[in-house]
Design a protein around this motif. Structure first.
Motif, PDB file in Angstrom:
ATOM      1  N   MET A  59       2.498  -7.920   1.264  1.00  0.00           N
ATOM      2  CA  MET A  59       2.331  -9.277   1.788  1.00  0.00           C
ATOM      3  C   MET A  59       2.989 -10.303   0.862  1.00  0.00           C
ATOM      4  N   GLU A  60       2.864 -10.109  -0.450  1.00  0.00           N
ATOM      5  CA  GLU A  60       3.514 -11.009  -1.406  1.00  0.00           C
ATOM      6  C   GLU A  60       5.031 -10.982  -1.247  1.00  0.00           C
ATOM      7  N   GLN A  61       5.554  -9.842  -0.801  1.00  0.00           N
ATOM      8  CA  GLN A  61       6.996  -9.702  -0.583  1.00  0.00           C
ATOM      9  C   GLN A  61       7.384 -10.097   0.838  1.00  0.00           C
ATOM     10  N   HIS A  62       6.447 -10.707   1.554  1.00  0.00           N
ATOM     11  CA  HIS A  62       6.640 -11.143   2.941  1.00  0.00           C
ATOM     12  C   HIS A  62       7.001  -9.990   3.871  1.00  0.00           C
ATOM     13  N   LYS A  63       6.395  -8.847   3.593  1.00  0.00           N
ATOM     14  CA  LYS A  63       6.561  -7.677   4.445  1.00  0.00           C
ATOM     15  C   LYS A  63       5.241  -7.428   5.148  1.00  0.00           C
ATOM     16  N   LYS A  64       5.316  -6.739   6.275  1.00  0.00           N
ATOM     17  CA  LYS A  64       4.059  -6.420   6.947  1.00  0.00           C
ATOM     18  C   LYS A  64       3.432  -5.187   6.296  1.00  0.00           C
ATOM     19  N   ALA A  65       2.152  -5.013   6.541  1.00  0.00           N
ATOM     20  CA  ALA A  65       1.417  -3.885   5.970  1.00  0.00           C
ATOM     21  C   ALA A  65       2.010  -2.569   6.467  1.00  0.00           C
ATOM     22  N   ALA A  66       1.989  -1.580   5.613  1.00  0.00           N
ATOM     23  CA  ALA A  66       2.497  -0.258   5.976  1.00  0.00           C
ATOM     24  C   ALA A  66       1.498   0.418   6.920  1.00  0.00           C
ATOM     25  N   SER A  67       1.983   1.004   7.982  1.00  0.00           N
ATOM     26  CA  SER A  67       1.096   1.619   8.978  1.00  0.00           C
ATOM     27  C   SER A  67       0.291   2.774   8.391  1.00  0.00           C
ATOM     28  N   VAL A  68       0.871   3.527   7.459  1.00  0.00           N
ATOM     29  CA  VAL A  68       0.137   4.649   6.863  1.00  0.00           C
ATOM     30  C   VAL A  68      -1.045   4.125   6.047  1.00  0.00           C
ATOM     31  N   ASP A  69      -0.847   3.012   5.358  1.00  0.00           N
ATOM     32  CA  ASP A  69      -1.946   2.427   4.587  1.00  0.00           C
ATOM     33  C   ASP A  69      -3.045   1.937   5.521  1.00  0.00           C
ATOM     34  N   ASP A  70      -2.667   1.251   6.569  1.00  0.00           N
ATOM     35  CA  ASP A  70      -3.662   0.752   7.531  1.00  0.00           C
ATOM     36  C   ASP A  70      -4.422   1.893   8.188  1.00  0.00           C
ATOM     37  N   GLU A  71      -3.707   2.943   8.563  1.00  0.00           N
ATOM     38  CA  GLU A  71      -4.344   4.084   9.226  1.00  0.00           C
ATOM     39  C   GLU A  71      -5.419   4.710   8.330  1.00  0.00           C
ATOM     40  N   TYR A  72      -5.065   4.985   7.088  1.00  0.00           N
ATOM     41  CA  TYR A  72      -6.007   5.651   6.188  1.00  0.00           C
ATOM     42  C   TYR A  72      -7.062   4.689   5.641  1.00  0.00           C
ATOM     43  N   LEU A  73      -6.728   3.415   5.561  1.00  0.00           N
ATOM     44  CA  LEU A  73      -7.717   2.416   5.174  1.00  0.00           C
ATOM     45  C   LEU A  73      -8.829   2.373   6.219  1.00  0.00           C
ATOM     46  N   GLN A  74      -8.456   2.347   7.485  1.00  0.00           N
ATOM     47  CA  GLN A  74      -9.457   2.316   8.555  1.00  0.00           C
ATOM     48  C   GLN A  74     -10.322   3.573   8.541  1.00  0.00           C
ATOM     49  N   LYS A  75      -9.703   4.721   8.337  1.00  0.00           N
ATOM     50  CA  LYS A  75     -10.472   5.971   8.291  1.00  0.00           C
ATOM     51  C   LYS A  75     -11.442   5.969   7.114  1.00  0.00           C
ATOM     52  N   ALA A  76     -10.940   5.624   5.933  1.00  0.00           N
ATOM     53  CA  ALA A  76     -11.772   5.651   4.725  1.00  0.00           C
ATOM     54  C   ALA A  76     -12.916   4.645   4.834  1.00  0.00           C
ATOM     55  N   GLU A  77     -12.621   3.440   5.300  1.00  0.00           N
ATOM     56  CA  GLU A  77     -13.677   2.446   5.460  1.00  0.00           C
ATOM     57  C   GLU A  77     -14.696   2.904   6.499  1.00  0.00           C
ATOM     58  N   GLY A  78     -14.229   3.499   7.570  1.00  0.00           N
ATOM     59  CA  GLY A  78     -15.145   3.993   8.598  1.00  0.00           C
ATOM     60  C   GLY A  78     -16.114   5.016   8.046  1.00  0.00           C
TER      61      GLY A  78
END
Length: 173
Positions: free
Chosen positions: A116-135
């Motif tokens: 985000m600091e580099q003005h890029k969108k979040a990586a889909s692999v990070d979002d996928e595993y973040l959701q699983k781990a948080e769940g």
């Protein structure tokens, strides 16, 4: 040995022990488990009492949760190698350790913060595993703390990982 109505974790899912019976396939004694939040009992799992694969464990205790909160800042992030992040995350999800869920969450947050600091969108692999781990994490914490999944998730606001306010920590003790 678990008893009927004990709450356990099987392969990261919080389950209730509803029975024991001999397996028709292997002849082993097995626990019959149903997912904790599945009130209709339509999903049932047979898990050998011997637990040779090591997929069955007790819920984290409130005392262990307090210790985990203390340890969280020292938990290392995963090695930031974009080519193998998915396999690193997947390997950690296969373990039975709550600390591995927190490592996934911490790593995902940090990698996404940098993106985000580099003005890029979040990586889909990070979002996928973040959701699983948080769940998985919030599901277990909600049962341990006697609150809803959403309430357990709400506790995380304002903290990096496994966020528990001081008032709640005193309630846990």
């Amino acid at each position: 040995m678990y008893k009927i109505n004990d709450v356990v974790v099987y392969k990261r899912d919080v389950c209730r022990v509803v029975g024991r019976e001999k397996s028709g396939f292997t002849g082993e004694k097995c626990y019959i488990l149903v997912p904790y939040h599945n009130t209709d009992g339509s999903t049932r799992m047979q898990v050998p009492v011997s637990n040779k694969a090591g997929h069955l464990r007790d819920l984290i205790t409130k005392e262990q949760l307090l210790e985990l909160i203390k340890e969280t800042p020292e938990l290392e992030l995963l090695t930031n190698k974009p080519a193998n992040m998915k396999s690193q995350y997947a390997n950690l999800l296969k373990t039975n350790e709550i600390t591995d869920l927190i490592r996934i969450i911490k790593t995902s947050y940090e990698r996404n913060r940098i993106r985000m600091e580099q003005h890029k969108k979040a990586a889909s692999v990070d979002d996928e595993y973040l959701q699983k781990a948080e769940g998985y994490l919030y599901n277990e914490l909600s049962v341990v703390l006697g609150m809803s999944f959403e309430e357990a998730k709400e506790l995380s606001k304002g903290y990096k990982v496994v966020p528990i306010s001081m008032e709640i920590m005193s309630d846990i003790r």
